[in-house]
Motif scaffolding. Structure first.
Motif, PDB file in Angstrom:
ATOM      1  N   TYR A 325       0.926  -1.107  -0.077  1.00 37.95           N
ATOM      2  CA  TYR A 325      -0.019   0.068  -0.018  1.00 37.95           C
ATOM      3  C   TYR A 325       0.917   1.274   0.112  1.00 37.95           C
ATOM      4  CZ  TYR A 325      -3.848   2.803   1.884  1.00 37.95           C
ATOM      5  OH  TYR A 325      -4.871   3.920   1.778  1.00 37.95           O
ATOM      6  N   PHE A 326       2.002   1.422   0.849  1.00 35.60           N
ATOM      7  CA  PHE A 326       2.872   2.336   0.843  1.00 35.60           C
ATOM      8  C   PHE A 326       3.506   2.702  -0.527  1.00 35.60           C
ATOM      9  CE2 PHE A 326       7.349   3.692   1.051  1.00 35.60           C
ATOM     10  CZ  PHE A 326       7.340   4.998   2.029  1.00 35.60           C
ATOM     11  N   GLY A 327       3.998   1.246  -1.208  1.00 33.65           N
ATOM     12  CA  GLY A 327       4.560   1.524  -2.574  1.00 33.65           C
ATOM     13  C   GLY A 327       3.619   2.213  -3.378  1.00 33.65           C
ATOM     14  N   LEU A 328       2.285   1.581  -3.562  1.00 37.20           N
ATOM     15  CA  LEU A 328       1.366   2.376  -4.398  1.00 37.20           C
ATOM     16  C   LEU A 328       1.199   3.656  -4.257  1.00 37.20           C
ATOM     17  CD1 LEU A 328      -1.020   1.885  -6.275  1.00 37.20           C
ATOM     18  CD2 LEU A 328      -2.473   1.710  -4.423  1.00 37.20           C
ATOM     19  N   THR A 329       1.140   4.183  -3.218  1.00 41.54           N
ATOM     20  CA  THR A 329       0.933   5.671  -2.828  1.00 41.54           C
ATOM     21  C   THR A 329       2.241   6.540  -3.319  1.00 41.54           C
ATOM     22  OG1 THR A 329       1.677   5.715  -0.651  1.00 41.54           O
ATOM     23  CG2 THR A 329      -0.732   5.332  -1.103  1.00 41.54           C
ATOM     24  N   ARG A 330       3.103   5.921  -3.093  1.00 37.76           N
ATOM     25  CA  ARG A 330       4.671   6.599  -3.631  1.00 37.76           C
ATOM     26  C   ARG A 330       4.657   6.692  -5.041  1.00 37.76           C
ATOM     27  NH1 ARG A 330       3.103   7.397   1.551  1.00 37.76           N
ATOM     28  NH2 ARG A 330       4.506   8.172   2.826  1.00 37.76           N
ATOM     29  N   VAL A 331       4.469   5.586  -5.700  1.00 34.79           N
ATOM     30  CA  VAL A 331       4.577   5.580  -7.173  1.00 34.79           C
ATOM     31  C   VAL A 331       3.592   6.580  -7.764  1.00 34.79           C
ATOM     32  CG1 VAL A 331       4.100   4.364  -9.357  1.00 34.79           C
ATOM     33  CG2 VAL A 331       5.369   3.154  -7.516  1.00 34.79           C
ATOM     34  N   ILE A 332       2.335   6.649  -7.316  1.00 32.51           N
ATOM     35  CA  ILE A 332       1.274   7.588  -7.743  1.00 32.51           C
ATOM     36  C   ILE A 332       1.628   9.042  -7.554  1.00 32.51           C
ATOM     37  CG2 ILE A 332      -0.823   8.381  -7.337  1.00 32.51           C
ATOM     38  CD1 ILE A 332      -1.809   5.527  -6.992  1.00 32.51           C
ATOM     39  N   LEU A 333       2.126   9.271  -6.391  1.00 34.45           N
ATOM     40  CA  LEU A 333       2.762  10.288  -5.965  1.00 34.45           C
ATOM     41  C   LEU A 333       3.930  11.027  -6.860  1.00 34.45           C
ATOM     42  CD1 LEU A 333       3.118  12.895  -3.709  1.00 34.45           C
ATOM     43  CD2 LEU A 333       5.006  11.354  -2.701  1.00 34.45           C
ATOM     44  N   ALA A 334       4.902  10.138  -7.172  1.00 32.32           N
ATOM     45  CA  ALA A 334       5.785  10.515  -8.017  1.00 32.32           C
ATOM     46  C   ALA A 334       5.342  10.983  -9.527  1.00 32.32           C
ATOM     47  CB  ALA A 334       6.919   9.435  -8.146  1.00 32.32           C
ATOM     48  N   MET A 335       4.447  10.049  -9.963  1.00 34.81           N
ATOM     49  CA  MET A 335       3.796  10.336 -11.527  1.00 34.81           C
ATOM     50  C   MET A 335       2.894  11.659 -11.243  1.00 34.81           C
ATOM     51  SD  MET A 335       2.771   6.259 -12.262  1.00 34.81           S
ATOM     52  CE  MET A 335       2.220   6.782 -14.084  1.00 34.81           C
ATOM     53  N   SER A 336       2.234  11.976 -10.028  1.00 31.69           N
ATOM     54  CA  SER A 336       1.442  13.086 -10.219  1.00 31.69           C
ATOM     55  C   SER A 336       2.527  14.344 -10.217  1.00 31.69           C
ATOM     56  CB  SER A 336       0.570  13.052  -8.866  1.00 31.69           C
ATOM     57  OG  SER A 336      -0.387  12.119  -9.000  1.00 31.69           O
ATOM     58  N   ARG A 337       3.590  14.260  -9.226  1.00 37.44           N
ATOM     59  CA  ARG A 337       4.407  15.375  -9.194  1.00 37.44           C
ATOM     60  C   ARG A 337       5.148  15.580 -10.428  1.00 37.44           C
ATOM     61  NH1 ARG A 337       7.785  13.858  -4.329  1.00 37.44           N
ATOM     62  NH2 ARG A 337       8.785  12.642  -5.785  1.00 37.44           N
ATOM     63  N   ASP A 338       5.210  14.602 -11.466  1.00 33.57           N
ATOM     64  CA  ASP A 338       5.904  15.010 -12.821  1.00 33.57           C
ATOM     65  C   ASP A 338       4.916  15.505 -13.631  1.00 33.57           C
ATOM     66  OD1 ASP A 338       8.462  14.140 -11.875  1.00 33.57           O
ATOM     67  OD2 ASP A 338       8.160  11.910 -12.576  1.00 33.57           O
ATOM     68  N   GLY A 339       3.489  15.424 -13.367  1.00 30.22           N
ATOM     69  CA  GLY A 339       2.444  16.014 -14.336  1.00 30.22           C
ATOM     70  C   GLY A 339       1.733  14.874 -14.966  1.00 30.22           C
ATOM     71  N   LEU A 340       2.304  13.541 -15.165  1.00 31.73           N
ATOM     72  CA  LEU A 340       1.753  12.368 -15.717  1.00 31.73           C
ATOM     73  C   LEU A 340       0.221  12.086 -15.319  1.00 31.73           C
ATOM     74  CD1 LEU A 340       4.825  10.245 -16.601  1.00 31.73           C
ATOM     75  CD2 LEU A 340       3.842  12.130 -17.978  1.00 31.73           C
ATOM     76  N   LEU A 341       0.168  12.379 -14.245  1.00 33.00           N
ATOM     77  CA  LEU A 341      -1.208  12.275 -13.764  1.00 33.00           C
ATOM     78  C   LEU A 341      -1.479  13.509 -12.928  1.00 33.00           C
ATOM     79  CD1 LEU A 341      -1.072   8.660 -11.817  1.00 33.00           C
ATOM     80  CD2 LEU A 341      -2.287   9.214 -13.811  1.00 33.00           C
TER      81      LEU A 341
END
Length: 467
Positions: A325-341
């Motif tokens: 669960y931790f890993g999921l949130t950090r991957v989405i966080l990184a992609m969102s910060r890069d603007g891809l999400l």
């Protein structure tokens, strides 16, 4: 706009997340995710249905593939860091399109894995209640398609973990460490208590003759060893999850490689020892695939150990969920910060220094999947996503050695390009062992992701805005 533009590397960037994890914490996170479903559930499934006593070879094969990938992960984790793990490494090394594909695969990997493990947790929770003389209604422990209303325990545990992760990474790490010691104690009890009861006759035939079931699926033989190794990969997601903690790690260049390699080595040894004892105590065709370790002790007539193993299994599966669960949130966080999400998902709560909205929102989605869906063979998608990520991480090491030779590498993968190429070869070999239906489902998910990339992510990414 180039499909293969890369983003700059800044290992020590201030992202608003709290740096609180050391090498010990990261090793515990890895063990927390790797030791769980693999030992307490998959050992029974693989030994009884695919490998027999040769499950030891399946673990060695998977462990070898993971070792090559882990060496590549260790180099990139120290040199690049970032919460996005393989997604971030590919973004810096290969390019935006490949990074998106990996990130999209990782979202599937972590979301489905967390939901699947939550369902397994619910099963063990029900068994412990039965030992206490309590029984939950069938309607409240099964999804609608399984004749129930919802798997309530699976939903509740996910929501409780979402609260824990929202409070802070230090608190989550402490809870994980406590649970890791509980489940390691359970594994130690099994080894010490069951070890003296091993009957070498149960290891014959070591590689059972190949058979074909009514549905045309092959079992056992050398093909069964490969299939078993491919399925076991579900248990090895842990060291990938360790790398998603880069932005919350003290001195990530030193501590990430230690956490990744140490957790893999410890867990692989434990897997081999436990699977060897299990098939030595119980003949492979008599292993209970739902609770193999606890049932083996039951067959030996050691009831007190069975109860302790069930408690340890519950603790073990809890930590697997927590880290996934931790890993999921950090991957989405990184992609969102890069603007891809959408960047809304990248907001950090200043008080807890965690992405609270993202954690709670994804928790609701995971809880609904776990409570209302009969996961079944969809879990095999996790293995394919993991293997694909490992394959591209190994490729990233080779590319970055050529394109960024000046990059500071606190840990260097030995014998490049041989080790990364071996990692790619092993991963490709194991991917070939997965069923065709898994590839079809993976292709559908990937096609959906590519549509999102070309319709939204490509034009909204931070690199696109700068250009």
């Amino acid at each position: 706009m180039s499909l293969f533009r890369t983003k700059p590397i800044d290992v020590n960037a201030d992202t608003g997340l709290k740096r609180a994890l050391g090498a010990f914490d990261l090793t515990m996170l890895g063990i927390g995710c790797i030791i769980g479903t693999g030992i307490f559930v998959l050992t029974g499934v693989v030994a009884a249905q695919h490998s027999g006593p040769a499950i030891v070879l399946s673990f060695i094969l998977s462990g070898t593939a993971c070792a090559f990938a882990a060496l590549s992960y260790a180099e990139l984790a120290g040199a690049i860091g970032g919460a996005g793990s393989a997604y971030g490494y590919a973004y810096s090394g290969i390019g935006e399109l490949i990074a998106w594909i990996i990130g999209w695969d990782l979202i599937l990997e972590y979301a489905i894995a967390t939901s699947t493990v939550a369902i397994g947790w619910s099963g063990y929770f029900g068994k412990i209640l039965e030992l206490l003389g309590l029984h939950l209604p069938h309607a409240l422990t099964n999804a609608p398609l399984d004749g129930g209303i919802a798997n309530v325990p699976a939903m509740v545990i996910v929501l409780l973990l979402s609260v824990l992760l929202s409070i802070g990474v230090s608190e989550s790490a402490r809870f994980n460490t406590i649970m890791v010691f509980v489940k390691l104690a359970a594994v130690a009890i099994f080894i010490v208590v069951a070890g003296p009861h091993v009957n070498p006759a149960n290891w014959h035939p070591f590689i059972p003759p190949a058979t074909t079931d009514a549905g045309g699926q092959s079992h056992f033989g050398y093909g069964g060893i490969l299939t078993g190794a491919s399925l076991i990969f579900f248990a090895y997601i842990g060291f990938d999850a360790v790398s998603t903690a880069a932005e919350e790690t003290i001195n990530p260049q030193r501590n990430l490689p230690i956490g990744i390699i140490a957790s893999l080595v410890i867990c692989t040894i434990l897997y081999i020892v436990v699977s060897g004892i299990l098939t030595g105590v119980v003949h492979y065709d008599q292993i209970d695939i739902k609770a193999p370790i606890a049932d083996a002790l039951k067959q030996l007539g050691i009831g007190w150990a069975e109860a302790l193993i069930s408690i340890g299994a519950l603790a073990g599966i809890t930590t697997v969920m927590l880290v996934l669960y931790f890993g999921l949130t950090r991957v989405i966080l990184a992609m969102s910060r890069d603007g891809l999400l959408p960047t809304l998902m990248a907001r950090i709560n200043p008080k807890t220094q965690t992405p609270v909205r993202l954690i709670l929102g994804s928790g609701v989605v995971i809880a609904l999947i776990a409570g209302l869906s009969p996961i079944g063979k969809v879990a095999e998608l996790v293995n394919l996503g993991t293997l694909a990520a490992f394959f591209l991480v190994c490729a990233s090491v080779i590319v970055l050695r050529k394109t960024r030779p000046e990059l500071k590498r606190p840990f260097r993968t030995p014998w490049v390009p041989l080790v990364p190429l071996l990692g790619m070869g092993f991963c490709g070999f194991l991917m070939a062992g997965l069923p065709t239906i898994t590839w079809i489902g993976f292709a559908i998910w990937s096609a959906f992701g590519l549509a999102i990339f070309f319709l939204y992510s490509r034009s909204h990414s931070e690199l696109a805005q700068k250009s």
